[in-house]
Write an enzyme that holds these catalytic residues in place. Structure first.
Site, PDB file in Angstrom:
ATOM      1  N   TYR A  47       0.843  -1.198   0.000  1.00 45.06           N
ATOM      2  CA  TYR A  47       0.000   0.000   0.000  1.00 45.06           C
ATOM      3  C   TYR A  47       0.884   1.256   0.000  1.00 45.06           C
ATOM      4  O   TYR A  47       0.674   2.180  -0.783  1.00 45.06           O
ATOM      5  CB  TYR A  47      -0.897  -0.041   1.241  1.00 45.06           C
ATOM      6  N   SER A  93     -11.159 -20.692  24.446  1.00 44.36           N
ATOM      7  CA  SER A  93     -11.665 -20.191  25.721  1.00 44.36           C
ATOM      8  C   SER A  93     -11.718 -21.336  26.715  1.00 44.36           C
ATOM      9  O   SER A  93     -11.241 -22.436  26.433  1.00 44.36           O
ATOM     10  CB  SER A  93     -13.026 -19.554  25.519  1.00 44.36           C
ATOM     11  N   LYS A 129      -7.433 -16.218  37.645  1.00 43.49           N
ATOM     12  CA  LYS A 129      -7.949 -15.876  36.323  1.00 43.49           C
ATOM     13  C   LYS A 129      -8.014 -14.352  36.239  1.00 43.49           C
ATOM     14  O   LYS A 129      -8.842 -13.708  36.876  1.00 43.49           O
ATOM     15  CB  LYS A 129      -9.339 -16.487  36.118  1.00 43.49           C
ATOM     16  N   ARG A 150      -6.746 -11.473  20.906  1.00 42.89           N
ATOM     17  CA  ARG A 150      -7.358 -12.774  20.660  1.00 42.89           C
ATOM     18  C   ARG A 150      -8.241 -12.729  19.409  1.00 42.89           C
ATOM     19  O   ARG A 150      -8.272 -13.672  18.638  1.00 42.89           O
ATOM     20  CB  ARG A 150      -8.193 -13.165  21.884  1.00 42.89           C
ATOM     21  N   CYS A 423     -37.474  18.287  30.382  1.00 41.87           N
ATOM     22  CA  CYS A 423     -38.105  19.401  29.672  1.00 41.87           C
ATOM     23  C   CYS A 423     -39.529  19.678  30.112  1.00 41.87           C
ATOM     24  O   CYS A 423     -40.133  20.654  29.673  1.00 41.87           O
ATOM     25  CB  CYS A 423     -38.072  19.140  28.166  1.00 41.87           C
ATOM     26  N   CYS A 444     -36.726  18.795  23.967  1.00 46.04           N
ATOM     27  CA  CYS A 444     -36.109  18.176  25.134  1.00 46.04           C
ATOM     28  C   CYS A 444     -34.602  18.073  24.914  1.00 46.04           C
ATOM     29  O   CYS A 444     -34.155  17.427  23.973  1.00 46.04           O
ATOM     30  CB  CYS A 444     -36.705  16.791  25.351  1.00 46.04           C
TER      31      CYS A 444
END
Ligand code: IVH
Length: 697
Positions: A47, A93, A129, A150, A423, A444
């Site tokens: 690029y 996981s 953890k 991840r 309001c 409002c």
């Protein structure tokens, strides 16, 4: 040899012009893929090479610089986001255990799987953890080459520059290094650093983070790694992905090796031999949790022997050899000091309980949400009540129950307001809706910015050059508080006020006023749509415009329709597609005095043209059954449908033998095939508009 291979200083003028054109298109395409679709189509290097070539050619032929040249884009090189990085070994996981029985079952399952006798000890590591963000850092021959989040487990985002700002993370491994290793761990921010960061953010009026985890995520995902440097991130390493050229016997040994390479490993990790030992470690960790410098949300047990881990393998996305023993949501008792009603951007009234601040698992909690009026009533939560609150992970604490035994004698049930606290407009609740909403849409302030944004949007007033940033800034400075203000800006000395603002000068101010002045005349249907009445989109606005013809008639009819017995109400419901719920919102909007005031004032500034009913008799689609499919490019699908209906067509959702005409846009699929199979006439959007006489409306 293609033109691209010709050195730029050998190009003829003609070749250069052709190539600049190609480069502009190609770079724009890559930008789009990168920014909008998050799916880069070239490497950064390729690029950059394209841009460099474009710049070189332009330098040689300055008069060939195109108006759409990539070098003209603001900021010249647009900030590029994160590149995607493929993990060699997926980041998985963990399954969860919530009770001691779950932990017992985890160990039993392992014994069964490995066909071990029930009493065979299964050694595990017990690691805190960490509640942060997992990362994977790839080291080749001991050198950090790339680090990633991840992501979806298979592919994450390149955070190499950011992770390099964490001082304690080795860039070069100490001692003997394997050929390749992906180190896995968790990045986090300590609770103290999180507090400090938020204080500094508040002082700068910058974004406040909800918790240390969000702060860590926000800091790690800074495009500008210079910002990450100023955010104190830490990490613990605990695992690996790809590994070549080294082997270990146990998880414990691996953790020791991590330390000697120079990584930070959590000191509270231990080896347990029995379920009893695991539970004891978990209980102790739970007791110490609030005292720890960082957030944790449980304990992770991993089978220590790596040969066993290998045999155990994975079930779907989680290993059989590890489990997360989660802490239960934390609870505490405190007092509701008062109940505040907040008004959201859509006008929804939400009750929030302000609590005497209380420590829930290490985090000070001072507020709890109650979703709506009904929940508040069901739990009968009152100001002064002692309540039990629960905090689980990231979520805003909830009120679980009221301690009725502690309720003050003089306590009174909370009365939910029927007026908007911001309001003062009436707040209505529809029959089967749980939410009460403010009807003061246009005035409002809680909703105003959203409303103004809608008002000026493309399908409404279509005021160019008045983008989101301006809307917010003008609103906050009191320059444009409602749609009327937009049209009075110029005569309220707007030119001078704008000149004082950064980024505004003669030309841009002229442009803005021109854009506003061009819209001082507007068709009724666009106007009704622009009002942003709930449930009144383009299609309904068009139906209303068609039916009532003028703004005056519409306003009279809505005022007369307040009672359901009236003819005006019955007439409103007789309009196809307008049911009771839409009717309620419409009537409420026009009944609200504040909205009527805005309408009156708008009438002094602009002209709302009566609806020009097309002559249905002449319409080529009158009485025909038409079907729209695919994407329409010049009009929303609903608007197109409403337009077809006002031209006397019936719009169907599926194609059959009875269909007269199918209007197919890009991406049309099964309906188009069906039409072709049945021999039904198919036209493009452009052909359709040509047929009905232009994009009416
Ligand atoms: S091991 C295949 N160990 O918890 C096993 N994870 O709920 C992968 N986490 O995505 C994870 N501390 O972000 C492991 N000591 C620890 C951990 C830990 C925190 C996170 C990690 C993982 C999530 C799973």
């Amino acid at each position: 040899m293609t033109a691209r291979d010709t050195p730029f200083d050998k190009l003829t003028e003609k070749q250069a012009a052709a190539e600049l054109k190609d480069l502009a298109a190609e770079i724009a395409r890559h930008d789009l893929a990168y920014h909008q679709q998050d799916a880069p189509t070239v490497t950064d290097a390729a690029y950059d090479a394209l841009r460099a070539r474009n710049a070189a050619i332009e330098k040689r032929f300055p008069k060939l610089v195109r108006t759409d040249s990539p070098s003209k884009k603001v900021g010249s090189t647009p900030a590029r986001g994160f590149r995607k990085v493929q993990h060699d070994v997926p980041m998985l996981s963990l399954g969860n255990a919530f009770t001691s029985e779950d932990v017992q079952e985890f160990v039993r399952r392992i014994c069964r799987f490995l066909e071990l006798p029930e009493d065979e000890p299964v050694e595990v590591t017990a690691e805190p953890k960490i509640d942060g963000l997992s990362f994977s850092a790839r080291y080749e021959n001991g050198k950090l080459v790339v680090a990633a989040t991840r992501g979806d487990g298979s592919e994450g985002e390149d955070i190499t520059a950011n992770i390099r700002t964490i001082k304690s993370l080795p860039i070069t491994l100490e001692g003997k290094a394997p050929k390749l290793i992906e180190i896995r761990g968790e990045v986090f921010m300590t609770k103290a650093d999180f507090q400090k960061l938020n204080e500094a953010q508040a002082a700068k009026e910058a974004k406040i983070f909800a918790n240390p985890r969000n702060a860590a995520a926000g800091s790690l995902r800074q495009i500008d790694a210079n910002v990450t440097v100023s955010r104190p991130l830490k990490y613990f390493a605990y695992g690996w992905g790809a590994l070549e050229g080294m082997a270990f016997d146990t998880q414990w040994d691996f953790l020791q090796q991590l330390k000697s390479w120079g990584f930070v490993v959590n000191e509270r990790t231990k080896v347990c031999e029995t379920v009893k030992g695991m539970i004891a470690a978990y209980t102790k960790l739970g007791e110490d949790r609030a005292k720890l410098a960082y957030d944790i949300d449980g304990m992770v047990y991993k089978v220590n022997r790596l040969d066993w881990q290998k045999r155990l393998g994975f079930v779907s996305r989680a290993p059989r050899w590890a489990i997360a023993h989660k802490f239960s949501a934390e609870r505490a008792e405190t007092v509701v000091e008062n109940i505040e009603i907040q008004v959201g951007r859509t006008g929804a009234l939400t009750p929030v309980a302000h609590l005497s601040p209380v420590n829930v698992g290490g985090v000070m909690v001072g507020r709890a949400t109650m979703h709506n009026e009904d929940e508040l009533a069901r739990k009968d939560i009152r100001e002064g009540d002692t309540v039990v609150i629960q905090r689980a992970g990231d979520v805003i604490p909830q009120i679980l129950e009221v301690r009725l035994d502690k309720r003050p004698k003089a306590s009174k049930a909370f009365k939910f307001p029927t007026k908007c606290p911001v309001c003062g407009s009436v707040a209505v609740r529809e029959e089967d809706e749980a939410i009460r909403r403010c009807t003061g849409g246009l005035i409002c302030s809680a909703q105003a910015i959203e409303r103004i944004r809608h008002f000026v949007s493309r399908d409404a007033f279509d005021i160019e050059g008045f983008g989101e940033k301006n809307i917010e800034a003008f609103f906050e400075d009191g320059l444009v508080k409602n749609p009327v203000d937009l049209f009075t800006l110029e005569k309220r000395d707007g030119r001078k006020k704008l000149e004082e603002r950064e980024g505004w000068a003669g030309k841009s101010i002229d442009n803005l006023f021109d854009a506003i002045n061009r819209r001082r005349t507007i068709g009724l249907e666009r106007f009704v749509y622009a009002l942003g009445i709930r449930q009144v989109g383009q299609a309904t606005a068009r139906l209303l415009a068609h039916h009532y013809g003028s703004l005056g008639n519409l306003r009279k009819a809505m005022a007369a329709a307040k009672e359901p017995e009236t003819d005006a109400y019955k007439e409103l419901l007789s309009i196809e597609q307008i049911g009771e719920s839409v009717a309620t919102d419409l009537i409420a909007f026009f009944a609200e005095k504040h909205n009527r005031d805005v309408l009156d004032k708008l009438a002094d500034e602009i002209t709302v043209e009566d609806f020009q009913a097309p002559d249905v008799g002449d319409s080529p689609i009158a009485g025909k059954i038409v079907v729209f499919t695919g994407t329409l490019e010049t009009m929303g699908r609903n608007e197109a449908k409403a337009q077809a209906q006002t031209l006397g067509a019936k719009v169907a959702g599926s194609v059959s033998k009875k269909t007269d005409l199918v209007i197919a846009g890009p991406g049309a699929g099964s309906k188009l095939k069906e039409a072709q199979a049945l021999g039904v006439k198919v036209v493009t959007e452009a052909e359709y508009f040509a047929l009905i006489g232009g994009k009416a409306g």
